[in-house]
Scaffold this active site. Structure first.
Site, PDB file in Angstrom:
ATOM      1  N   GLY A  52     -22.424  -7.174   7.724  1.00 22.56           N
ATOM      2  CA  GLY A  52     -21.972  -7.006   6.347  1.00 22.56           C
ATOM      3  C   GLY A  52     -21.613  -8.347   5.742  1.00 22.56           C
ATOM      4  O   GLY A  52     -20.543  -8.520   5.170  1.00 22.56           O
ATOM      5  N   SER A  54     -23.004 -10.356   3.298  1.00 21.35           N
ATOM      6  CA  SER A  54     -23.489 -10.843   2.007  1.00 21.35           C
ATOM      7  C   SER A  54     -22.555 -10.603   0.834  1.00 21.35           C
ATOM      8  O   SER A  54     -22.835 -11.051  -0.274  1.00 21.35           O
ATOM      9  CB  SER A  54     -24.848 -10.194   1.701  1.00 21.35           C
ATOM     10  OG  SER A  54     -24.719  -8.781   1.607  1.00 21.35           O
ATOM     11  N   ASP A 115     -30.862  -2.205   7.929  1.00 24.24           N
ATOM     12  CA  ASP A 115     -29.856  -1.164   8.122  1.00 24.24           C
ATOM     13  C   ASP A 115     -29.027  -1.457   9.379  1.00 24.24           C
ATOM     14  O   ASP A 115     -29.501  -1.295  10.498  1.00 24.24           O
ATOM     15  CB  ASP A 115     -30.558   0.184   8.245  1.00 24.24           C
ATOM     16  CG  ASP A 115     -29.589   1.346   8.416  1.00 24.24           C
ATOM     17  OD1 ASP A 115     -28.361   1.128   8.329  1.00 24.24           O
ATOM     18  OD2 ASP A 115     -30.057   2.478   8.652  1.00 24.24           O
ATOM     19  N   ALA A 116     -27.783  -1.862   9.173  1.00 23.10           N
ATOM     20  CA  ALA A 116     -26.915  -2.175  10.306  1.00 23.10           C
ATOM     21  C   ALA A 116     -26.585  -0.946  11.134  1.00 23.10           C
ATOM     22  O   ALA A 116     -26.198  -1.065  12.303  1.00 23.10           O
ATOM     23  CB  ALA A 116     -25.616  -2.828   9.815  1.00 23.10           C
ATOM     24  N   ALA A 145     -19.317  -1.541   4.167  1.00 24.24           N
ATOM     25  CA  ALA A 145     -18.925  -0.506   3.210  1.00 24.24           C
ATOM     26  C   ALA A 145     -20.214   0.106   2.680  1.00 24.24           C
ATOM     27  O   ALA A 145     -21.000  -0.578   2.028  1.00 24.24           O
ATOM     28  CB  ALA A 145     -18.097  -1.097   2.076  1.00 24.24           C
ATOM     29  N   TYR A 233      -8.384  -2.372   4.942  1.00 26.58           N
ATOM     30  CA  TYR A 233      -7.465  -2.500   3.800  1.00 26.58           C
ATOM     31  C   TYR A 233      -6.501  -1.325   3.831  1.00 26.58           C
ATOM     32  O   TYR A 233      -6.882  -0.209   4.187  1.00 26.58           O
ATOM     33  CB  TYR A 233      -8.256  -2.517   2.484  1.00 26.58           C
ATOM     34  CG  TYR A 233      -7.409  -2.679   1.244  1.00 26.58           C
ATOM     35  CD1 TYR A 233      -6.720  -3.856   0.996  1.00 26.58           C
ATOM     36  CD2 TYR A 233      -7.316  -1.664   0.300  1.00 26.58           C
ATOM     37  CE1 TYR A 233      -5.950  -4.022  -0.148  1.00 26.58           C
ATOM     38  CE2 TYR A 233      -6.556  -1.809  -0.857  1.00 26.58           C
ATOM     39  CZ  TYR A 233      -5.870  -2.999  -1.071  1.00 26.58           C
ATOM     40  OH  TYR A 233      -5.106  -3.154  -2.213  1.00 26.58           O
ATOM     41  N   TYR A 243      -6.724   6.275  -1.983  1.00 23.88           N
ATOM     42  CA  TYR A 243      -7.260   5.394  -0.953  1.00 23.88           C
ATOM     43  C   TYR A 243      -6.696   5.712   0.438  1.00 23.88           C
ATOM     44  O   TYR A 243      -7.300   6.436   1.209  1.00 23.88           O
ATOM     45  CB  TYR A 243      -7.017   3.914  -1.321  1.00 23.88           C
ATOM     46  CG  TYR A 243      -7.872   2.993  -0.491  1.00 23.88           C
ATOM     47  CD1 TYR A 243      -9.169   2.691  -0.892  1.00 23.88           C
ATOM     48  CD2 TYR A 243      -7.424   2.455   0.704  1.00 23.88           C
ATOM     49  CE1 TYR A 243      -9.992   1.877  -0.128  1.00 23.88           C
ATOM     50  CE2 TYR A 243      -8.222   1.638   1.478  1.00 23.88           C
ATOM     51  CZ  TYR A 243      -9.503   1.351   1.058  1.00 23.88           C
ATOM     52  OH  TYR A 243     -10.303   0.552   1.830  1.00 23.88           O
ATOM     53  N   VAL A 283     -11.209  -8.403  -5.919  1.00 20.89           N
ATOM     54  CA  VAL A 283     -12.239  -7.761  -6.732  1.00 20.89           C
ATOM     55  C   VAL A 283     -13.551  -7.867  -5.967  1.00 20.89           C
ATOM     56  O   VAL A 283     -14.089  -8.951  -5.778  1.00 20.89           O
ATOM     57  CB  VAL A 283     -12.367  -8.428  -8.115  1.00 20.89           C
ATOM     58  CG1 VAL A 283     -13.472  -7.762  -8.924  1.00 20.89           C
ATOM     59  CG2 VAL A 283     -11.044  -8.352  -8.867  1.00 20.89           C
ATOM     60  N   THR A 284     -14.064  -6.741  -5.504  1.00 25.50           N
ATOM     61  CA  THR A 284     -15.332  -6.689  -4.786  1.00 25.50           C
ATOM     62  C   THR A 284     -16.177  -5.571  -5.363  1.00 25.50           C
ATOM     63  O   THR A 284     -15.680  -4.704  -6.097  1.00 25.50           O
ATOM     64  CB  THR A 284     -15.133  -6.445  -3.280  1.00 25.50           C
ATOM     65  OG1 THR A 284     -14.626  -5.111  -3.086  1.00 25.50           O
ATOM     66  CG2 THR A 284     -14.158  -7.445  -2.677  1.00 25.50           C
TER      67      THR A 284
END
Length: 404
Positions: A52, A54, A115-116, A145, A233, A243, A283-284
């Site tokens: 993940g 990138s 595809d991981a 994610a 998180y 969340y 912020v992602t």
């Protein structure tokens, strides 16, 4: 070579195109934001696998790992190539820029696109570790994610959802209209039903992380002292209903339980360690999809200003802890905590006060909206200082290929 002038067309927080030069500059800025280590890493550097790599914290882990720990190894992500109608995804261009930084730093980092979750990717990675990196892996950082996953054993497909558990949840959220005017809305999210929780855990929990460890261990590729960390998180009580107490929170709890299982196993087999790393707000592309997170993050920035810790600095601290350059900062449940700056009583009380007062009329004075808007656009390479957005740029940037 195709050249064009990408423009920031968007639907909410999702942009249809990205800007290659802007994405490159974002990665360069991340590299320059953190100072070189006081002592340069000796030798070839530890072999690491970042899954993940990138976007978001995975990108920060890759950049910080290169600069702070001198890593080499493999980075895995899933991005879309440019077409005649569309630019590549932003992660495609960020990966190309990261590859150039690795090359300039003299670090061999192989970037794989796919595809991981698949066993084919796991086998490809294992082959590379064996053939190019001495057959031993020192670190694995897991930062995935995704909206869906296919189980390689059964072929069953799973889809993750963002829902509260038990009852509907109402929360405030921040949106912008087509002209960029902010609006504070109250939205209600219906509770999880059927197998929503199980599906979300199957995608975002620890099953695939553990599968990666199983596969690499089965090939005899875990070095003595091998360490793995999954990035996670927790967040504020203000966003907990959607969340941490919702379906995603159930997946995070499963991730943490997996860490404890893996930790016991790795200590016995290779003298290693498995942990979760709890990161602070940012912020992602993933976080902007969560109701309430945009409002919360904008208010948090309004409270903290420049004291808000960016992802690359958090992940540099993580690498320091994983490599032994700094002591582990664990909580009572064995998690590395990189979010303490965010969750102090003082900071949370100030954010909660602003949250209660936030309306469409008052939000401009409570949240740092200019910063938030710029951060969203920067995810796609726009609003980056120093980039000429009137100039045509090459959009058919190739995926980085390893040296022979």
């Amino acid at each position: 070579m195709s050249e064009r002038v990408p423009v920031p067309r968007n639907r909410g927080f999702l942009f249809l195109d990205s800007h290659p030069a802007g994405c490159e500059r974002v990665v360069t800025d991340m590299w320059q934001a953190y100072p070189d280590p006081s002592e340069a890493p000796e030798g070839a550097g530890p072999v690491a696998l970042v899954i993940g790599s990138s976007a978001g914290y995975g990108l920060a882990a890759t950049v910080a790992g290169l600069k702070r720990a001198g890593i080499r190894g493999i980075a895995v992500s899933f991005e879309k190539a440019p077409t005649e109608r569309r630019t590549a995804t932003a992660g495609w261009y960020r990966t190309a820029a990261t590859a150039e930084l690795a090359r300039s730093a003299g670090r061999e980092l192989v970037f794989l696109n796919g595809d991981a979750f698949s066993d084919a990717m796991k086998e490809q990675v294992a082959d590379l570790v064996e053939q190019r990196f001495g057959g031993r892996l020192d670190y694995l950082l897991y930062s995935v994610a995704a909206p869906r996953r296919t189980d390689p054993d059964t072929g069953a497909g799973y889809a993750s959802v963002l829902k509260p558990i038990g009852r509907a949840a109402r929360t405030r959220t921040l949106v912008f209209d087509d002209q960029g005017v902010p609006e504070v809305r109250e939205v209600e999210t219906e509770p999880a039903e059927g197998d929503d929780v199980e599906q979300t855990v199957a995608v975002m929990g620890g099953a695939d992380w553990e599968r990666w460890i199983d596969h690499l261990a089965g090939r005899g590729l875990l070095a003595d002292g091998f360490t793995t960390a999954a990035l996670s998180y927790i967040g504020s009580p203000l966003t907990a209903a959607i969340y941490r107490q919702g379906t995603i929170g159930a997946a995070k709890a499963h991730l943490e339980a997996t860490a404890r299982t893996l930790d016991a196993r790795l200590r016995t087999t290779v003298g290693g360690r498995a942990v979760t790393s709890v990161n602070g707000a940012a912020v992602t592309q993933s976080s902007t999809a969560v109701p309430g997170i945009a409002l919360y993050t904008g208010l948090l920035r309004g409270v903290l200003g420049e004291e808000m810790v960016p992802p690359v600095r958090q992940l540099a601290a993580l690498w320091d802890q994983l490599t032994g350059a700094a002591p582990l900062a664990l909580d009572d449940e064995g998690r590395i905590r990189l979010d303490r700056w965010e969750l102090t009583d003082e900071v949370q009380a100030a954010v909660a006060e602003r949250w209660a007062a936030a309306t469409t009329e008052t939000i401009a004075g409570l949240a740092d909206l200019d910063w938030f808007r710029a951060e969203v656009r920067r995810l796609y390479g726009f609003s980056v200082p120093g980039v000429d957005y009137t100039a045509a740029v090459a959009t058919d940037v190739p995926w980085p290929t390893p040296a022979p």
